[in-house]
Enzyme design. Sequence first.
Site, PDB file in Angstrom:
ATOM      1  N   GLY A 174      14.846  -0.424 -25.789  1.00 25.77           N
ATOM      2  CA  GLY A 174      15.541  -1.713 -25.766  1.00 25.77           C
ATOM      3  C   GLY A 174      16.917  -1.600 -25.161  1.00 25.77           C
ATOM      4  O   GLY A 174      17.259  -0.584 -24.557  1.00 25.77           O
ATOM      5  N   ASN A 175      17.714  -2.636 -25.317  1.00 21.75           N
ATOM      6  CA  ASN A 175      19.098  -2.607 -24.835  1.00 21.75           C
ATOM      7  C   ASN A 175      19.978  -3.378 -25.805  1.00 21.75           C
ATOM      8  O   ASN A 175      19.484  -3.984 -26.758  1.00 21.75           O
ATOM      9  CB  ASN A 175      19.190  -3.151 -23.408  1.00 21.75           C
ATOM     10  CG  ASN A 175      18.773  -4.597 -23.325  1.00 21.75           C
ATOM     11  OD1 ASN A 175      19.455  -5.491 -23.828  1.00 21.75           O
ATOM     12  ND2 ASN A 175      17.614  -4.856 -22.720  1.00 21.75           N
ATOM     13  N   ARG A 176      21.277  -3.367 -25.557  1.00 27.92           N
ATOM     14  CA  ARG A 176      22.238  -3.875 -26.546  1.00 27.92           C
ATOM     15  C   ARG A 176      22.523  -5.370 -26.446  1.00 27.92           C
ATOM     16  O   ARG A 176      23.398  -5.870 -27.133  1.00 27.92           O
ATOM     17  CB  ARG A 176      23.541  -3.087 -26.444  1.00 27.92           C
ATOM     18  CG  ARG A 176      23.402  -1.662 -26.984  1.00 27.92           C
ATOM     19  CD  ARG A 176      24.669  -0.865 -26.778  1.00 27.92           C
ATOM     20  NE  ARG A 176      25.846  -1.634 -27.111  1.00 27.92           N
ATOM     21  CZ  ARG A 176      27.019  -1.555 -26.501  1.00 27.92           C
ATOM     22  NH1 ARG A 176      27.160  -0.729 -25.490  1.00 27.92           N
ATOM     23  NH2 ARG A 176      28.020  -2.296 -26.889  1.00 27.92           N
ATOM     24  N   SER A 177      21.799  -6.091 -25.623  1.00 30.25           N
ATOM     25  CA  SER A 177      22.074  -7.528 -25.504  1.00 30.25           C
ATOM     26  C   SER A 177      21.774  -8.259 -26.818  1.00 30.25           C
ATOM     27  O   SER A 177      20.704  -8.098 -27.393  1.00 30.25           O
ATOM     28  CB  SER A 177      21.221  -8.126 -24.390  1.00 30.25           C
ATOM     29  OG  SER A 177      21.418  -9.517 -24.361  1.00 30.25           O
TER      30      SER A 177
END
Length: 220
Positions: free
Chosen positions: A21-24
């Site tokens: 995933g990513n931090r958005s």
Amino acid sequence: LRVLVTAGGTREPIDSVRYVGNRSSGRMGVALAAEAARRGAEVTLVAANVSLPPPEGVRLGKVETAAELADACGEEFARADVLLMAAAVADFRPASPQQDKIKKAGRTGVSLELEPTDDVLSGLAAGRRPGQTLVGFAAEHGPDAAARAREKLERKGLDAVVVNDVSRPEIGFDAEVNEISIVTAADEEEVALASKAEIAAAVIDRVEALRVGEGTTLGR
Ligand code: CTP
């Protein structure tokens, strides 16, 4: 006027319980959806793993992966006059996700092979019709951000790219505030550090300005 907004970050499964995933957080996209709705547009928000409450009066579609986001946008895009592509879409995903949970026993490590995802925004832009306004969002590191954003604008066939500098921890990803530049073919506008609601208003002002020739503004 119909506005399609994407928000959040996609999650690409590694196995039944883990993902890449990513931090958005989805805050920027949610702020854009709220502002467009406040100005009278009919707004659809495609939210990838966003835990914030959706703004009032906005149609919500929930997705997890880049492929699901592509499907949801594919259905909505033809009807949209404006696309605000704020989601952080994975560029790569695990090539062979496991159906069940990967067990630790008997392993000294796990290698993850990633394969590229489709670029959703480029795909939508390739099928755009006259009268649509397309805005991309770019996370860039350090100087030359605007030049790279302009290259992205041309390569992806967009009307504007909103850039933020992710090398600064106080802004952008998973933060309450942001500081951006809006790059168009003609110019570049700097928007000073402000809340994401104020940034959203500046982005939508720019969209309205780009649409002056189209005969429909957000309120109609
Ligand atoms: N995007 C997309 N599909 C992807 C990747 C990105 O639609 N598979 C969209 C994002 O929603 C965003 C824009 O493309 O609006 C960002 O472009 P991208 O080239 O991915 O920017 P960065 O993530 O900044 O890319 P890079 O790391 O290559 O600079």
